[in-house]
Design a protein around this motif. Structure first.
Motif, PDB file in Angstrom:
ATOM      1  N   ALA A 163       0.959  -1.146  -0.080  1.00 31.78           N
ATOM      2  CA  ALA A 163      -0.309  -0.014  -0.116  1.00 31.78           C
ATOM      3  C   ALA A 163       1.034   1.208   0.055  1.00 31.78           C
ATOM      4  O   ALA A 163       1.804   1.260   0.623  1.00 31.78           O
ATOM      5  N   ASP A 164       0.572   2.092  -0.795  1.00 37.32           N
ATOM      6  CA  ASP A 164       1.291   3.393  -1.218  1.00 37.32           C
ATOM      7  C   ASP A 164       0.549   4.508  -0.627  1.00 37.32           C
ATOM      8  O   ASP A 164      -0.475   4.848  -1.249  1.00 37.32           O
ATOM      9  N   GLU A 165       0.891   5.209   0.816  1.00 42.90           N
ATOM     10  CA  GLU A 165       0.109   6.192   1.266  1.00 42.90           C
ATOM     11  C   GLU A 165      -1.484   6.119   1.124  1.00 42.90           C
ATOM     12  O   GLU A 165      -2.247   6.584   0.849  1.00 42.90           O
ATOM     13  N   PRO A 166      -1.906   5.046   1.924  1.00 48.16           N
ATOM     14  CA  PRO A 166      -3.342   4.515   1.779  1.00 48.16           C
ATOM     15  C   PRO A 166      -4.036   5.429   2.490  1.00 48.16           C
ATOM     16  O   PRO A 166      -5.380   5.342   2.329  1.00 48.16           O
ATOM     17  N   THR A 167      -3.679   6.125   3.431  1.00 53.44           N
ATOM     18  CA  THR A 167      -4.357   7.245   4.238  1.00 53.44           C
ATOM     19  C   THR A 167      -4.358   8.569   4.003  1.00 53.44           C
ATOM     20  O   THR A 167      -4.810   9.309   4.493  1.00 53.44           O
ATOM     21  N   ALA A 168      -3.597   8.922   2.722  1.00 57.52           N
ATOM     22  CA  ALA A 168      -3.480  10.376   2.285  1.00 57.52           C
ATOM     23  C   ALA A 168      -4.333  11.042   2.174  1.00 57.52           C
ATOM     24  O   ALA A 168      -4.384  12.191   2.205  1.00 57.52           O
ATOM     25  N   SER A 169      -5.521  10.504   1.535  1.00 54.45           N
ATOM     26  CA  SER A 169      -6.756  11.191   1.147  1.00 54.45           C
ATOM     27  C   SER A 169      -7.860  11.064   1.895  1.00 54.45           C
ATOM     28  O   SER A 169      -9.023  11.789   1.748  1.00 54.45           O
ATOM     29  N   VAL A 170      -7.959  10.176   3.081  1.00 55.93           N
ATOM     30  CA  VAL A 170      -9.186  10.123   3.933  1.00 55.93           C
ATOM     31  C   VAL A 170      -9.162  10.827   5.125  1.00 55.93           C
ATOM     32  O   VAL A 170      -8.110  11.317   5.609  1.00 55.93           O
ATOM     33  N   ASP A 171     -10.394  10.867   5.516  1.00 59.74           N
ATOM     34  CA  ASP A 171     -10.607  11.769   6.766  1.00 59.74           C
ATOM     35  C   ASP A 171     -10.299  10.658   8.176  1.00 59.74           C
ATOM     36  O   ASP A 171      -9.706   9.386   7.994  1.00 59.74           O
ATOM     37  N   LYS A 172     -10.279  11.052   9.484  1.00 55.78           N
ATOM     38  CA  LYS A 172      -9.619  10.335  10.376  1.00 55.78           C
ATOM     39  C   LYS A 172     -10.265   8.963  10.611  1.00 55.78           C
ATOM     40  O   LYS A 172      -9.475   8.125  10.758  1.00 55.78           O
ATOM     41  N   ALA A 173     -11.567   9.032  10.574  1.00 51.42           N
ATOM     42  CA  ALA A 173     -12.231   7.759  10.925  1.00 51.42           C
ATOM     43  C   ALA A 173     -11.842   6.719   9.827  1.00 51.42           C
ATOM     44  O   ALA A 173     -11.940   5.637  10.058  1.00 51.42           O
ATOM     45  N   ASN A 174     -11.618   7.050   8.600  1.00 48.33           N
ATOM     46  CA  ASN A 174     -11.658   6.183   7.654  1.00 48.33           C
ATOM     47  C   ASN A 174      -9.940   5.741   7.458  1.00 48.33           C
ATOM     48  O   ASN A 174      -9.774   4.860   7.252  1.00 48.33           O
ATOM     49  N   ALA A 175      -9.114   6.857   8.123  1.00 51.13           N
ATOM     50  CA  ALA A 175      -7.718   6.328   8.241  1.00 51.13           C
ATOM     51  C   ALA A 175      -7.725   5.272   9.319  1.00 51.13           C
ATOM     52  O   ALA A 175      -7.094   4.324   8.916  1.00 51.13           O
ATOM     53  N   GLU A 176      -8.510   5.326  10.339  1.00 53.89           N
ATOM     54  CA  GLU A 176      -8.411   4.421  11.118  1.00 53.89           C
ATOM     55  C   GLU A 176      -8.815   3.017  10.870  1.00 53.89           C
ATOM     56  O   GLU A 176      -8.336   2.038  11.039  1.00 53.89           O
ATOM     57  N   LEU A 177      -9.977   3.045   9.974  1.00 50.61           N
ATOM     58  CA  LEU A 177     -10.472   1.802   9.214  1.00 50.61           C
ATOM     59  C   LEU A 177      -9.521   1.101   8.443  1.00 50.61           C
ATOM     60  O   LEU A 177      -9.265  -0.213   8.467  1.00 50.61           O
ATOM     61  N   ILE A 178      -8.773   1.907   7.971  1.00 54.92           N
ATOM     62  CA  ILE A 178      -7.760   1.293   6.891  1.00 54.92           C
ATOM     63  C   ILE A 178      -6.431   0.821   7.558  1.00 54.92           C
ATOM     64  O   ILE A 178      -6.062  -0.289   7.284  1.00 54.92           O
ATOM     65  N   ILE A 179      -6.249   1.655   8.567  1.00 51.73           N
ATOM     66  CA  ILE A 179      -4.980   1.203   9.545  1.00 51.73           C
ATOM     67  C   ILE A 179      -5.329  -0.094  10.018  1.00 51.73           C
ATOM     68  O   ILE A 179      -4.562  -1.143  10.047  1.00 51.73           O
ATOM     69  N   GLU A 180      -6.618  -0.026  10.600  1.00 47.58           N
ATOM     70  CA  GLU A 180      -7.211  -1.332  11.363  1.00 47.58           C
ATOM     71  C   GLU A 180      -7.119  -2.600  10.405  1.00 47.58           C
ATOM     72  O   GLU A 180      -6.686  -3.656  10.905  1.00 47.58           O
ATOM     73  N   GLU A 181      -7.409  -2.525   9.274  1.00 50.27           N
ATOM     74  CA  GLU A 181      -7.696  -3.574   8.420  1.00 50.27           C
ATOM     75  C   GLU A 181      -6.415  -3.916   8.048  1.00 50.27           C
ATOM     76  O   GLU A 181      -5.913  -5.143   7.853  1.00 50.27           O
ATOM     77  N   MET A 182      -5.169  -3.079   7.791  1.00 46.96           N
ATOM     78  CA  MET A 182      -3.807  -3.490   7.561  1.00 46.96           C
ATOM     79  C   MET A 182      -3.316  -4.439   8.935  1.00 46.96           C
ATOM     80  O   MET A 182      -2.780  -5.602   8.559  1.00 46.96           O
ATOM     81  N   HIS A 183      -3.603  -3.933   9.902  1.00 47.65           N
ATOM     82  CA  HIS A 183      -3.286  -4.613  11.013  1.00 47.65           C
ATOM     83  C   HIS A 183      -3.756  -5.996  11.255  1.00 47.65           C
ATOM     84  O   HIS A 183      -3.246  -7.107  11.558  1.00 47.65           O
ATOM     85  N   ASN A 184      -5.208  -6.156  10.939  1.00 47.83           N
ATOM     86  CA  ASN A 184      -5.736  -7.448  11.048  1.00 47.83           C
ATOM     87  C   ASN A 184      -5.397  -8.137   9.834  1.00 47.83           C
ATOM     88  O   ASN A 184      -5.232  -9.609  10.054  1.00 47.83           O
ATOM     89  N   LEU A 185      -5.010  -7.611   8.751  1.00 45.50           N
ATOM     90  CA  LEU A 185      -4.471  -8.669   7.663  1.00 45.50           C
ATOM     91  C   LEU A 185      -3.250  -9.294   8.011  1.00 45.50           C
ATOM     92  O   LEU A 185      -3.065 -10.485   7.799  1.00 45.50           O
ATOM     93  N   ALA A 186      -2.327  -8.472   8.689  1.00 46.44           N
ATOM     94  CA  ALA A 186      -1.208  -9.140   9.305  1.00 46.44           C
ATOM     95  C   ALA A 186      -1.451 -10.199  10.324  1.00 46.44           C
ATOM     96  O   ALA A 186      -0.721 -11.128  10.199  1.00 46.44           O
TER      97      ALA A 186
END
Ligand SMILES: Nc1ncnc2c1ncn2[C@@H]1O[C@H](COP(=O)(O)OP(=O)(O)OP(=O)(O)O)[C@@H](O)[C@H]1O
Ligand SMILES: [Mg+2]
Length: 223
Positions: free
Chosen positions: A152-175
């Motif tokens: 993922a290349d800067e996957p939170t660059a364009s999203v708001d705080k709530a969606n950034a957290e959703l994306i970060i959480e998803e990456m954490h869960n995938l790991a």
């Protein structure tokens, strides 16, 4: 040779399944170049990328493309969506290469991913959607085929705080699901949630914030 740009000097990294890695560094430091080398989109001018028993540099372009399709989910910095198509059709793009018809199960999975990332699946062309929505569509598309490696290349660059957290959480869960997650980011929130943080500057690895992290495997000098 005049005009040659050396984007990466000598970077040597190893990534293991079940880990969430973040690569941070200033703009122009070579993060996207490194990610594209790992994905075998770019071929390093020296060095190689080994994934299990496979040496990506030894594969021809067609085989590298097939390897990437089978193993990697990519979220590009510029999304690379098909602008005229809607969200659902974009998320289904990876399935074009797996069978001639879109199976209902694949369609349901695409819809579930869009719903998870809070994007309406039936809207007009994605070109009319916000950049934050486009970014989440790119994330959903990357996960459609349940890849083992997520890049993922800067996957939170364009999203708001709530969606950034959703994306970060998803990456954490995938790991946690034993995937290998490699994320390039400027975002400290991403780095804080990662298992290992690598920092590059001027194409060099300047810091490995977790010295316990395994080293050496994807080596490359890109010009
Ligand atoms: N196709 C290209 N042609 C010429 N120079 C390039 C090319 N791609 C990258 N570079 C150069 O290589 C260096 C690293 O670029 P890269 O895109 O990897 O940086 P980055 O760390 O991802 O930056 P950002 O945070 O702004 O996305 C930069 O100096 C850039 O100008
Ligand atoms: Mg970049």
């Amino acid at each position: 040779m005049g005009g040659e740009i050396q984007a990466l000097q000598s970077v040597s990294l190893q990534f293991e399944p079940g880990n969430f890695y973040t690569i941070i560094g200033p703009s122009g430091s070579g993060k996207t170049t490194l990610l594209h080398i790992i994905a075998a989109i770019l071929k390093p001018s020296s060095g190689d990328v080994h994934v299990g028993d496979v040496e990506l540099g030894k594969l021809n372009e067609g085989r590298r493309d097939a390897w990437r399709r089978q193993n990697c989910g990519l979220i590009f910095q510029d999304f690379r969506l098909i602008e005229e198509l809607g969200p659902l059709a974009n998320v289904l793009v990876p399935s074009w290469f797996t069978s001639m018809v879109t199976k209902p199960a694949m369609r349901s999975r695409a819809e579930a991913l869009l719903s998870h990332f809070k994007v309406p699946s039936r809207s007009g062309p994605v070109a009319a959607l916000s950049r934050g929505q486009q970014q989440r569509i790119a994330m959903a598309r990357a996960l459609l085929l349940e890849p083992e490696i997520i890049l993922a290349d800067e996957p939170t660059a364009s999203v708001d705080k709530a969606n950034a957290e959703l994306i970060i959480e998803e990456m954490h869960n995938l790991a946690r699901q034993r995937k290998t997650v490699i994320c390039v980011s400027h975002d400290e929130r991403v780095a804080r949630r990662a298992d290992h943080v690598f920092e590059i500057e001027d194409g060099r690895l300047v810091r490995d914030r977790d010295e316990a992290a395994p080293r050496v495997a994807a080596e490359g000098v890109s010009s």
